[in-house]
Scaffold this active site. Structure first.
Site, PDB file in Angstrom:
ATOM      1  N   THR A  43      -4.131  31.231 -40.045  1.00 14.05           N
ATOM      2  CA  THR A  43      -3.870  32.249 -41.065  1.00 14.05           C
ATOM      3  C   THR A  43      -2.392  32.272 -41.448  1.00 14.05           C
ATOM      4  OG1 THR A  43      -5.606  33.542 -40.021  1.00 14.05           O
ATOM      5  CG2 THR A  43      -4.296  34.642 -41.693  1.00 14.05           C
ATOM      6  N   THR A  44      -1.508  32.069 -40.466  1.00 16.34           N
ATOM      7  CA  THR A  44      -0.078  32.046 -40.748  1.00 16.34           C
ATOM      8  C   THR A  44       0.287  30.874 -41.640  1.00 16.34           C
ATOM      9  OG1 THR A  44       0.312  33.108 -38.622  1.00 16.34           O
ATOM     10  CG2 THR A  44       2.219  32.103 -39.675  1.00 16.34           C
ATOM     11  N   TYR A 106     -16.219  38.418 -41.965  1.00 18.33           N
ATOM     12  CA  TYR A 106     -16.874  39.068 -43.096  1.00 18.33           C
ATOM     13  C   TYR A 106     -18.392  39.140 -42.992  1.00 18.33           C
ATOM     14  CZ  TYR A 106     -17.600  40.917 -47.771  1.00 18.33           C
ATOM     15  OH  TYR A 106     -17.962  41.720 -48.807  1.00 18.33           O
ATOM     16  N   TYR A 132     -10.745  31.598 -31.414  1.00 22.22           N
ATOM     17  CA  TYR A 132      -9.759  32.565 -31.901  1.00 22.22           C
ATOM     18  C   TYR A 132     -10.476  33.896 -32.114  1.00 22.22           C
ATOM     19  CZ  TYR A 132      -6.037  34.451 -34.985  1.00 22.22           C
ATOM     20  OH  TYR A 132      -5.049  35.216 -35.556  1.00 22.22           O
ATOM     21  N   ARG A 137      -9.114  41.219 -37.983  1.00 24.42           N
ATOM     22  CA  ARG A 137      -9.265  40.487 -39.236  1.00 24.42           C
ATOM     23  C   ARG A 137     -10.711  40.053 -39.478  1.00 24.42           C
ATOM     24  NH1 ARG A 137      -4.556  38.410 -41.824  1.00 24.42           N
ATOM     25  NH2 ARG A 137      -2.653  38.693 -40.611  1.00 24.42           N
ATOM     26  N   LYS A 160      -7.555  31.942 -28.068  1.00 28.63           N
ATOM     27  CA  LYS A 160      -6.410  32.685 -28.589  1.00 28.63           C
ATOM     28  C   LYS A 160      -6.898  34.109 -28.747  1.00 28.63           C
ATOM     29  CE  LYS A 160      -3.424  33.389 -32.625  1.00 28.63           C
ATOM     30  NZ  LYS A 160      -3.098  32.956 -34.000  1.00 28.63           N
ATOM     31  N   ILE A 202       0.112  31.647 -29.025  1.00 27.65           N
ATOM     32  CA  ILE A 202       0.150  31.063 -30.370  1.00 27.65           C
ATOM     33  C   ILE A 202       0.878  32.079 -31.225  1.00 27.65           C
ATOM     34  CG2 ILE A 202      -1.202  30.282 -32.336  1.00 27.65           C
ATOM     35  CD1 ILE A 202      -3.260  29.204 -30.386  1.00 27.65           C
TER      36      ILE A 202
END
Length: 290
Positions: A43-44, A106, A132, A137, A160, A202
């Site tokens: 995402t980063t 989602y 992850y 999110r 993560k 991370i």
């Protein structure tokens, strides 16, 4: 082993397009500063706004630039299992060491749905997977028992964990085993995370302060928590400031102050407000970075 300070790399842009020369320079700098792994197109790395072609290009450039000096854990998550399989296979083809796979966002799968999703990704190729888990999110939270079930698969090697729940480390040690690689997804609590049995982070902050983050992680892994706490005190204002607005925008602004990268981001994200910029600059001065 995957451990230590692993930056979730930003994806540099110039005039709205990938800036691959700058990306290569960032990889070289990160390795020289002591980062022990790299995560492209998480995402980063602005994966939501990269095309599939751009996503693949970034992974391939990072793998080729790293040249095996540190592990490359390629972002390969999707809420579409078929798309995730495609990303996994590409990352394996170009030589990534592992894939970082986010829980499907989602569409809100059940725990059984997550087991089926990760099993399909596990079986599609030989690339190791780091789960992850970021319920803030993705809206779904993989429970420790579910993770323990997946940890029995030979190529699901770690997590993560961005739940912010420090007790998860101990719970996951119980369900997944002590050798399951647990990496923090939250810079601000990485100290406590490692004290409970984690082996790294991370990190978003490591984009801006790679050497300090690497030395901080090394201290925790050596059991020197007195030294680690000194690093924590230097870094904590930066951890907070970077996330006053979306963290990748904060990281890019910090990098721009170091002359490493432009602060350009893609819509719907925008560059930072002046107040946040001032906080990041002050935090970098506090850490001795500028």
């Amino acid at each position: 082993m995957i451990k230590g300070s692993i930056p979730a790399l930003v994806t540099p842009f110039k005039n709205g397009e990938l800036d691959l020369d700058t990306l290569k320079q960032l990889v070289e700098w990160q390795i020289a500063e002591g980062s022990t792994g790299l995560v492209p197109v998480g995402t980063t790395g602005e994966s939501p706004t990269l095309s599939h072609e751009e996503h693949q290009t970034v992974i391939e450039v990072v793998v080729k630039t790293a040249r095996g000096r540190v592990p490359v854990i390629a972002g390969a998550g999707s809420n579409n299992t078929v798309e995730g399989i495609s990303l996994m296979r590409f990352a394996e083809k170009v030589g990534a060491d592992a894939a970082l796979v986010v829980t499907p966002y989602y569409n809100k799968p059940t725990q059984a749905g997550m087991v089926a999703h990760y099993t399909a990704l596990h079986d599609c190729c030989q690339l190791p997977i780091v789960i992850y888990n970021i319920p803030g999110r993705s809206v779904v939270d993989m429970m420790p028992d579910t993770m323990g079930q997946l940890a029995k698969l030979p190529r699901i090697i770690g997590v993560k964990d961005a739940t912010g729940k420090i007790d998860r480390v101990s719970q996951q040690r119980a369900t997944c085993g002590a050798d399951f690689i647990q990496l923090s997804g939250n810079d601000e609590t990485a100290l406590a995370f490692n004290a409970h049995g984690g082996v790294g982070c991370i990190s978003v902050t490591a984009n801006v302060a790679p050497r300090l983050c690497a030395e901080f992680q090394a201290a925790t892994l050596a059991g020197d928590y007195k030294k680690a706490l000194e690093y924590q005190d230097r870094l904590f204002p930066l951890h907070e400031a970077i996330f006053l607005e979306p963290g990748l925008a904060g990281a890019k602004y910090g990098l721009s102050l170091l002359g490493k990268c432009s602060e350009d981001v893609r819509l719907p994200l925008v560059t930072l407000t002046d107040g946040t910029k001032a906080r990041i600059k002050a935090a970098m001065q506090h850490a001795g970075l500028i």
